[in-house]
Design a protein around this motif. Sequence first.
Motif, PDB file in Angstrom:
ATOM      1  N   LEU A 110      37.471  -2.684  75.833  1.00 27.36           N
ATOM      2  CA  LEU A 110      38.073  -1.929  76.935  1.00 27.36           C
ATOM      3  C   LEU A 110      38.287  -2.814  78.163  1.00 27.36           C
ATOM      4  N   ARG A 114      41.857  -3.645  79.886  1.00 20.31           N
ATOM      5  CA  ARG A 114      42.133  -3.281  81.278  1.00 20.31           C
ATOM      6  C   ARG A 114      42.443  -4.522  82.112  1.00 20.31           C
ATOM      7  N   GLN A 119      44.368  -3.368  85.377  1.00 21.13           N
ATOM      8  CA  GLN A 119      43.790  -2.082  85.812  1.00 21.13           C
ATOM      9  C   GLN A 119      42.404  -2.312  86.401  1.00 21.13           C
ATOM     10  N   GLU A 121      40.768  -1.019  88.817  1.00 20.58           N
ATOM     11  CA  GLU A 121      39.918   0.085  89.278  1.00 20.58           C
ATOM     12  C   GLU A 121      38.881   0.486  88.227  1.00 20.58           C
ATOM     13  N   ASP A 122      39.166   0.236  86.952  1.00 22.49           N
ATOM     14  CA  ASP A 122      38.218   0.594  85.894  1.00 22.49           C
ATOM     15  C   ASP A 122      37.190  -0.515  85.620  1.00 22.49           C
ATOM     16  N   ARG A 124      35.179  -2.420  87.433  1.00 21.79           N
ATOM     17  CA  ARG A 124      33.865  -2.442  88.078  1.00 21.79           C
ATOM     18  C   ARG A 124      32.870  -1.556  87.326  1.00 21.79           C
ATOM     19  N   SER A 125      33.299  -0.326  86.986  1.00 23.81           N
ATOM     20  CA  SER A 125      32.388   0.577  86.276  1.00 23.81           C
ATOM     21  C   SER A 125      32.128   0.076  84.855  1.00 23.81           C
ATOM     22  N   LEU A 126      33.143  -0.471  84.200  1.00 22.03           N
ATOM     23  CA  LEU A 126      32.938  -1.019  82.854  1.00 22.03           C
ATOM     24  C   LEU A 126      31.950  -2.184  82.893  1.00 22.03           C
TER      25      LEU A 126
END
Length: 221
Positions: A110, A114, A119, A121-122, A124-126
Amino acid sequence: MRIPAHAVCTAIREDIVSGVFEPGSRLTEELLARRYGVSRVPVREALRTLESEGFVTTRRHAGACVAEPTEQEAADLLELRLLLEPLAAARAARRRTEGHLRVLRGLVRLGQERARRGQGEDLRSLGGWFHETLAQASGSPGLIALLTQMRHKVAWMYAVEAPARPVDSWAEHGAIVDAVARGDAERARALTAMHADRAAAAHRLRVRISQHAVNTASGPH
């Protein structure tokens, strides 16, 4: 329904990390109980826990206040993480389960996808989930608890710049997982150390630092 102290603790910690309660501000039991819709008992327990974690300090005549990290404490935090994350990766290489590997590989896929698409924005959390899973794979409850606490404190003390080349960063994640999958503890340790060292350069202090602490830290070493 009685809300447990650990849930109140999590809520207060999140409000400290996000800046709702600024460093140095008072934390009265009455205010917190009203804010979270609980009695003072779980608030009191939560404040004790947060004090042991370093988020809260008790001052004479003022009671509980949000801690004001020193420059040295902030620097030590990153240095400790540079030591503990590679240790967790090395242990993960010896103790990981197939379940851990599936999650880690899924996160890497993932993240790489990304990153290629821009992408951000995703990512950091990943990245957070990746490092959390890698710690879980170490099978060391004490180490997992320490790294979890450190992640909260790093998020509180530092703003983190996005990597200039996220594709390269996720390639590093992939290489770490490959080493963990092969059971190569020393390679997992070395790759994680290099990755953590590069990531540390992107951290910028964002909390108010005590002037006294800056003066202390700038003295002879």
